[in-house]
Write a protein that holds these residues in place. Structure first.
Motif, PDB file in Angstrom:
ATOM      1  N   GLN A   1      -4.399   2.915 -12.353  1.00  0.00           N
ATOM      2  CA  GLN A   1      -3.861   4.069 -11.641  1.00  0.00           C
ATOM      3  C   GLN A   1      -3.101   4.956 -12.628  1.00  0.00           C
ATOM      4  OE1 GLN A   1      -1.781   3.093  -8.006  1.00  0.00           O
ATOM      5  NE2 GLN A   1      -0.357   4.798  -8.289  1.00  0.00           N
TER       6      GLN A   1
ATOM      7  N   GLN B   1      -7.408   2.755  -3.345  1.00  0.00           N
ATOM      8  CA  GLN B   1      -5.956   2.743  -3.567  1.00  0.00           C
ATOM      9  C   GLN B   1      -5.608   3.534  -4.823  1.00  0.00           C
ATOM     10  OE1 GLN B   1      -4.497  -1.302  -3.720  1.00  0.00           O
ATOM     11  NE2 GLN B   1      -5.616  -1.907  -1.892  1.00  0.00           N
ATOM     12  N   PRO B   2      -4.606   4.430  -4.734  1.00  0.00           N
ATOM     13  CA  PRO B   2      -3.747   4.685  -3.570  1.00  0.00           C
ATOM     14  C   PRO B   2      -4.293   5.757  -2.638  1.00  0.00           C
ATOM     15  CG  PRO B   2      -2.875   5.851  -5.438  1.00  0.00           C
ATOM     16  CD  PRO B   2      -4.074   5.104  -5.947  1.00  0.00           C
ATOM     17  N   ASN B   3      -5.483   6.263  -2.885  1.00  0.00           N
ATOM     18  CA  ASN B   3      -6.125   7.229  -1.977  1.00  0.00           C
ATOM     19  C   ASN B   3      -5.334   8.529  -1.892  1.00  0.00           C
ATOM     20  OD1 ASN B   3      -8.316   7.890  -0.316  1.00  0.00           O
ATOM     21  ND2 ASN B   3      -7.233   7.299   1.556  1.00  0.00           N
TER      22      ASN B   3
END
Length: 399
Positions: free
Chosen positions: A213, A260-262
């Motif tokens: 991420q 995730q985390p969208n």
């Protein structure tokens, strides 16, 4: 032939639809162990008593209506998909109940009825019949979780203490499951009945791609470990590779995807997805599993993502019982001469598990436009009644 009450049968199907009625048309939302599911099962237990059957819930929620003597077992399931139709499973249960009621009123061979729990796979695969059919232990199945993380053990508590031991299959002479086709073959060919020769095997796998991420505006493209891009590459690569080994009867589906985390300004760090594949041949199912796992490994090495895979769950392809098939064929020819066919089932059913224990067969009625697992699922009343007549005749032909 057992004299059935066709109007009562159609009315009972419509009444069952009221438990969890939703959406357009005749849609139903009645997942296993939900309030609407339990309410529907208790109502069905009441109908079993009216047919002079003894209703028994086993520890996983399968509902049996027992005749008290050695008998043919008829039925299916009444739980639904998250957005399902009014006939998937319910047709087989209500047809079985109508025949049991008609036997009480007009005579006929002894009939018992079953309503299996969680055929639609909120937990595992055809969970209730899989446990009864000894494909999985209750202890192991209790660890299964739904998409929200609830375990089967927790969900079963909704039943309270209203259950008995598992029913012995020795009291049944065989099992016949009536079902909508859930595909277009009967509808397009304008046939009234499908007599099932075999049911395909199925495999289910849960996969997680864990990347990194990061900020969507400041992370250079070449420095990213984008889990979604890895998933996209996997899907494209897998489709290309599987096409070299499959037949027109083979299908594979990525049906659940969560990111995730969208968020629009974050490079996706994690993708969770499901993968399901089906085929009539066990060797091809195994070959597809190898290709899938090899592709996951190669995508991981190429993109730098970290893959995690679940245990592969599923059921092997099964052949239906030849004597019961013959009884259904003879019944179909008597009721709808020339308007029936032999066919395989591309959908999975409780009959797969029951075949481990007792002789098993299935018959199909048409699905309008081949639609199922959707609110638009439907079958004409005439075709439903043809199916009921064939099923009622078959219990004479197989005794």
């Amino acid at each position: 032939m057992v004299k059935v009450n066709e109007k009562r049968f159609i009315n009972s199907l419509n009444k069952l639809r009221e438990f969890g009625a939703a959406g357009i048309g005749k849609g139903v939302i009645r997942p296993a162990f939900s309030a609407s599911d339990i309410e529907a099962r208790n109502w069905i237990a009441k109908l079993m008593r009216e047919a002079d059957l003894s209703p028994v819930f086993d520890p996983v929620g399968n509902l049996f209506g027992l005749n008290g003597s050695k008998s043919i077992l008829l039925g299916s399931h009444s739980d639904s998909q998250p957005e399902g139709g009014w006939l998937d499973g319910s047709l087989g249960v209500m047809a079985a109940l109508e025949i049991a009621l008609s036997v009480k009123e007009n005579g006929g061979p002894p009939v018992s009825v079953v309503n299996f729990q969680d055929e639609e796979g909120r937990f595992g695969v055809t969970t209730g019949s899989a446990i009864w059919g000894q494909n999985v232990s209750l202890k192991d199945a209790d660890k299964y979780t739904d998409i929200t993380g609830i375990t089967l053990a927790e969900a079963r508590k909704a039943m309270g203490s209203n259950f008995s031991d598992f029913i012995s299959p020795d009291i049944f002479t065989g099992f016949i499951e009536m079902h909508i086709e859930q595909g277009p073959r009967l509808f397009q060919s304008e046939k009234k009945i499908g007599v099932v020769n075999s049911i395909v095997g199925i495999r289910n796998l849960k996969v997680t791609f864990k990347g990194e991420q990061n900020h969507a505006g400041t992370t250079p493209m070449q420095a990213r470990k984008d889990a979604l891009q890895s998933f996209s590459l996997f899907n494209e690569t897998l489709n290309s590779r599987l096409r070299n080994v499959v037949t027109p009867q083979t299908v594979w589906t990525i049906g659940e995807v969560s990111l995730q985390p969208n968020a629009s300004s974050i490079v996706p760090g994690v993708v969770n997805f499901s993968l399901q594949w089906r085929d009539p041949e066990l060797t091809r199912l195994s070959k597809m599993e190898t290709i899938i796992k090899d592709t996951i490994s190669e995508i991981s090495a190429k993109t730098g993502i970290e893959p995690h895979t679940s245990q592969v769950l599923g059921l092997d392809p099964v052949e239906m019982d030849r004597e019961l098939i013959k009884a259904l064929e003879n019944s179909a020819e008597e009721i709808v001469p020339g308007e029936w066919i032999n066919m395989n089932s591309g959908a999975l059913h409780d009959a797969t598990n029951v075949s481990n224990l007792i002789p098993t067969a299935m018959l199909f009625v048409p699905s309008i436009d081949g639609i199922s697992h959707a609110f638009g699922e439907n079958t004409s009343d005439d075709d439903l009644i043809f199916g009921l007549r064939v099923l009622a005749r078959s219990i004479i032909n197989c005794t």
